[in-house]
Design a protein around this motif. Structure first.
Motif, PDB file in Angstrom:
ATOM      1  N   GLY A 221       1.003   6.805  -4.113  1.00  0.00           N
ATOM      2  CA  GLY A 221       0.413   5.548  -4.565  1.00  0.00           C
ATOM      3  C   GLY A 221      -0.907   5.692  -5.293  1.00  0.00           C
ATOM      4  O   GLY A 221      -1.453   4.707  -5.775  1.00  0.00           O
ATOM      5  N   ALA A 222      -1.445   6.922  -5.375  1.00  0.00           N
ATOM      6  CA  ALA A 222      -2.693   7.107  -6.123  1.00  0.00           C
ATOM      7  C   ALA A 222      -2.399   6.876  -7.600  1.00  0.00           C
ATOM      8  O   ALA A 222      -1.333   7.225  -8.083  1.00  0.00           O
ATOM      9  CB  ALA A 222      -3.229   8.521  -5.898  1.00  0.00           C
ATOM     10  N   SER A 223      -3.330   6.243  -8.305  1.00  0.00           N
ATOM     11  CA  SER A 223      -3.062   6.037  -9.730  1.00  0.00           C
ATOM     12  C   SER A 223      -3.568   7.261 -10.480  1.00  0.00           C
ATOM     13  O   SER A 223      -4.757   7.565 -10.511  1.00  0.00           O
ATOM     14  CB  SER A 223      -3.706   4.748 -10.229  1.00  0.00           C
ATOM     15  OG  SER A 223      -5.058   4.926 -10.488  1.00  0.00           O
ATOM     16  N   ILE A 224      -2.616   8.024 -10.997  1.00  0.00           N
ATOM     17  CA  ILE A 224      -2.917   9.273 -11.680  1.00  0.00           C
ATOM     18  C   ILE A 224      -2.780   9.016 -13.181  1.00  0.00           C
ATOM     19  O   ILE A 224      -1.700   8.718 -13.670  1.00  0.00           O
ATOM     20  CB  ILE A 224      -1.936  10.378 -11.241  1.00  0.00           C
ATOM     21  CG1 ILE A 224      -1.909  10.530  -9.723  1.00  0.00           C
ATOM     22  CG2 ILE A 224      -2.260  11.688 -11.945  1.00  0.00           C
ATOM     23  CD1 ILE A 224      -3.174  11.020  -9.083  1.00  0.00           C
ATOM     24  N   LEU A 225      -3.879   9.107 -13.881  1.00  0.00           N
ATOM     25  CA  LEU A 225      -3.853   8.851 -15.318  1.00  0.00           C
ATOM     26  C   LEU A 225      -3.767  10.167 -16.060  1.00  0.00           C
ATOM     27  O   LEU A 225      -4.279  11.178 -15.606  1.00  0.00           O
ATOM     28  CB  LEU A 225      -5.139   8.124 -15.719  1.00  0.00           C
ATOM     29  CG  LEU A 225      -5.360   6.791 -15.020  1.00  0.00           C
ATOM     30  CD1 LEU A 225      -6.734   6.241 -15.354  1.00  0.00           C
ATOM     31  CD2 LEU A 225      -4.281   5.795 -15.425  1.00  0.00           C
ATOM     32  N   SER A 226      -3.127  10.113 -17.227  1.00  0.00           N
ATOM     33  CA  SER A 226      -3.165  11.341 -18.007  1.00  0.00           C
ATOM     34  C   SER A 226      -4.426  11.333 -18.868  1.00  0.00           C
ATOM     35  O   SER A 226      -4.975  10.299 -19.209  1.00  0.00           O
ATOM     36  CB  SER A 226      -1.903  11.531 -18.835  1.00  0.00           C
ATOM     37  OG  SER A 226      -1.848  10.594 -19.850  1.00  0.00           O
ATOM     38  N   LEU A 227      -4.919  12.524 -19.169  1.00  0.00           N
ATOM     39  CA  LEU A 227      -6.229  12.715 -19.791  1.00  0.00           C
ATOM     40  C   LEU A 227      -6.057  13.481 -21.092  1.00  0.00           C
ATOM     41  O   LEU A 227      -4.975  13.953 -21.406  1.00  0.00           O
ATOM     42  CB  LEU A 227      -7.099  13.538 -18.832  1.00  0.00           C
ATOM     43  CG  LEU A 227      -7.189  13.008 -17.400  1.00  0.00           C
ATOM     44  CD1 LEU A 227      -7.563  14.109 -16.435  1.00  0.00           C
ATOM     45  CD2 LEU A 227      -8.195  11.868 -17.333  1.00  0.00           C
ATOM     46  N   VAL A 228      -7.142  13.639 -21.821  1.00  0.00           N
ATOM     47  CA  VAL A 228      -7.100  14.487 -23.016  1.00  0.00           C
ATOM     48  C   VAL A 228      -6.802  15.915 -22.557  1.00  0.00           C
ATOM     49  O   VAL A 228      -7.419  16.404 -21.614  1.00  0.00           O
ATOM     50  CB  VAL A 228      -8.450  14.447 -23.765  1.00  0.00           C
ATOM     51  CG1 VAL A 228      -8.369  15.293 -25.034  1.00  0.00           C
ATOM     52  CG2 VAL A 228      -8.836  13.015 -24.108  1.00  0.00           C
ATOM     53  N   SER A 229      -5.845  16.562 -23.205  1.00  0.00           N
ATOM     54  CA  SER A 229      -5.401  17.893 -22.766  1.00  0.00           C
ATOM     55  C   SER A 229      -6.508  18.942 -22.838  1.00  0.00           C
ATOM     56  O   SER A 229      -7.313  18.928 -23.762  1.00  0.00           O
ATOM     57  CB  SER A 229      -4.245  18.377 -23.634  1.00  0.00           C
ATOM     58  OG  SER A 229      -3.125  17.574 -23.430  1.00  0.00           O
TER      59      SER A 229
END
Lengths: 300, 223
Positions: A221-229
């Motif tokens: 349930g943690a909100s995992i965002l994708s980031l700049v690589s």
């Protein structure tokens, strides 16, 4: 002394490895190399290897026959069952193989990767300075692929005197890590849960990465965002969008955009690579300075 | 100094990445200033290397430095990096590449849709796409793969919803204000707008790839 070997049976993802081709991340190529570097090195001592290069054996094992010639051979890594012409040998160990001999490696009680090294050099073309197979980039080894029955390997040149290395100090306990480049993206609570939680190595594991089961639902349930690589290195612990932790290994993707909570320290990565599916694993944070002290105190 | 000088005023984070590397990261979002700052630091590290650093990898907004953990310590390396930040410096003269590509049809199955989403006709989109030279923002996603940017605001589109499992070598991809060129068969969620015969990866040669971050790329229609 030279020899020609024929692979009679190879478990899936059996590959040729050497120390790898580090330095090519800018070209989009990860270094590859042995999953368990120390066992690779020790197998070389046992074999009296004068050149870099090994067969990295996977859990299902390997059969090979010496078609002609003879060669010194050494084996180490995990614990497999090994026999020459059906006569059992100890693991780790070494032997002189002669024409017609059959070496059989079968699954044993511990580990995922074993290393078979030889006195002479594997006569295979170098790809960008290395024999290491990357099936992802289709480089190195035999045609950039895993070994299979029927492949022949030629060994050239003499080895040196075999050496029996000191007992290995692989260690036990939690896998130690340095907090990752995105640790601050995770709340203090989540970081605590990562350190106190239990994880299990799953069957979704290979030379690219090892997926973990999150037994205490630390990341559920943690909100995992994708980031700049950013570039990736072996040992990076990424948390995927669905909360699955994955530890990236030697054939890792060169860059990644999922948050990395930590990176397994160099001293513990071999031990982690040998953990079989089903093994429970905990993680413990250390400082970079501590990780460096561990490496310096390790007699090499 | 001329136009080639770059001001890097962004204060980066210098973070350990495990015990054998550190990452210098300029901010958290991809923009021109952060990308230029990362490229300028990578150039500076090539011109003035730090003892003990064995690999320098520029990325979109960061630079990775890999070091020998038996011979170096993190605070010293971080200090050496700080000494190479800031001030005005001359960038290396960027190399220029002209990429001839076929757009649309079989080579670029998403071209018509992309143009429509941007309220252009296909020819108008191709003209706009090729009008301005781009910069190689980074390499390294896959062998020989390059990201080029940035397109003007009116050409910015998000990625597709579906990921294609594999696109051919030499595919010209478009999304997020950027154009990418593939050099191996890769999966992608970007729009496939064209294809080129140019191959930026050949493991038989050294170096195996020839386009570097910071190079200039112009696209031309291969008639």
């Amino acid at each position: 002394m030279s020899a020609r070997l024929r692979i009679e049976r190879a478990g899936p993802l059996t590959t040729i490895q050497d120390r790898g081709r580090a330095g090519l991340l800018v070209h989009g190529i990860s270094a590859s190399g042995p999953m368990d570097e120390d066992s690779y090195r020790r197998a070389g001592l046992l074999a009296g290897a004068r050149a870099d290069g090994a067969i990295e054996v996977t859990q299902a094992g390997l059969d090979l026959i010496v078609v002609e010639g003879s060669t010194q051979v050494g084996w180490e890594g995990g614990s497999f069952s090994v026999a020459i012409n059906s006569e059992p040998k100890t693991w780790p160990g070494s032997a002189l193989l002669n024409s017609g001999d059959r070496l059989t490696i079968k699954p044993g009680p511990l580990g995922n990767y074993g290393y078979l090294r030889f006195g002479g050099a594997l006569d295979l073309p170098q790809s960008m300075g290395s024999l290491a197979t990357s099936t992802r980039a289709r480089l190195g080894g035999v045609e950039g692929r895993s070994l299979r029955a029927g492949d022949e390997l030629v060994l050239v040149g003499e080895g040196v005197a075999p050496v029996v290395p000191l007992a290995s100090g692989a260690g036990t306990g939690p896998i130690r890590f340095v907090w990752g480049i995105h640790a601050e993206q995770f709340s203090r609570d989540l970081r605590e849960r990562f350190v106190h939680g239990s994880f299990r190595v799953t069957a979704a594991m290979d030379r690219m990465g090892v997926r973990l089961a999150d037994l205490d639902n630390a990341f559920a349930g943690a909100s995992i965002l994708s980031l700049v690589s950013d570039p990736i290195l072996p040992g990076d612990i990424q948390i995927l969008g669905d909360g699955t932790p994955i530890v990236l290994m030697r054939d890792h993707q060169p860059t990644g955009g999922y948050p990395r909570i930590g990176t397994v320290i160099s001293a513990d990565l071999d031990r982690f690579a040998q953990m079989r599916p089903g093994t429970e694993v905990a993680f413990s944070p250390v400082t970079v300075e501590h990780a460096h002290r561990l490496l310096r105190s390790k007699a090499k | 100094m001329s136009d080639a000088s770059i001001e890097t005023s962004i204060r980066p984070d210098i973070l350990p990445l495990g015990d054998a590397a550190l990452l210098v990261r300029f901010g958290a979002v991809l923009d021109d200033a952060a990308n230029q700052a990362a490229l300028a630091l990578a150039q500076r590290l090539r011109d003035d290397p730090i003892a003990g650093v064995v690999e320098v990898v520029p990325s979109l907004i960061s630079v990775l430095l890999r070091y020998d953990p038996r011979a170096a310590d993190f605070p010293r390396l971080a200090g050496e990096v700080r000494l190479r930040l800031g001030g005005v410096r001359t960038a290396a003269v960027p190399r220029e590449h002209v990429i001839k590509a076929r757009f649309g049809d079989e080579a670029g199955p998403d071209l018509v849709e992309v143009a429509a989403l941007l309220q252009l006709d296909p020819q108008g989109f191709v003209d706009a796409h090729c009008a301005i030279p781009l910069r190689v923002l980074t390499t390294g996603f896959a062998p020989g793969y390059v990201y080029c940017g940035f397109h003007r605001e009116s050409l910015v589109l998000p990625r597709r919803r579906e990921v294609r499992r594999e696109v051919p070598i030499g595919s010209i991809l478009f999304a997020a204000g950027q154009t990418a060129i593939t050099a191996t068969e890769v999966p992608t969620g970007w729009h496939v707008i064209g294809r080129t015969e140019f191959r930026n990866f050949d493991p038989r040669f050294w170096p195996p790839t020839t386009m570097m971050a910071g190079d200039t790329v112009s696209f031309e229609v291969d008639a």
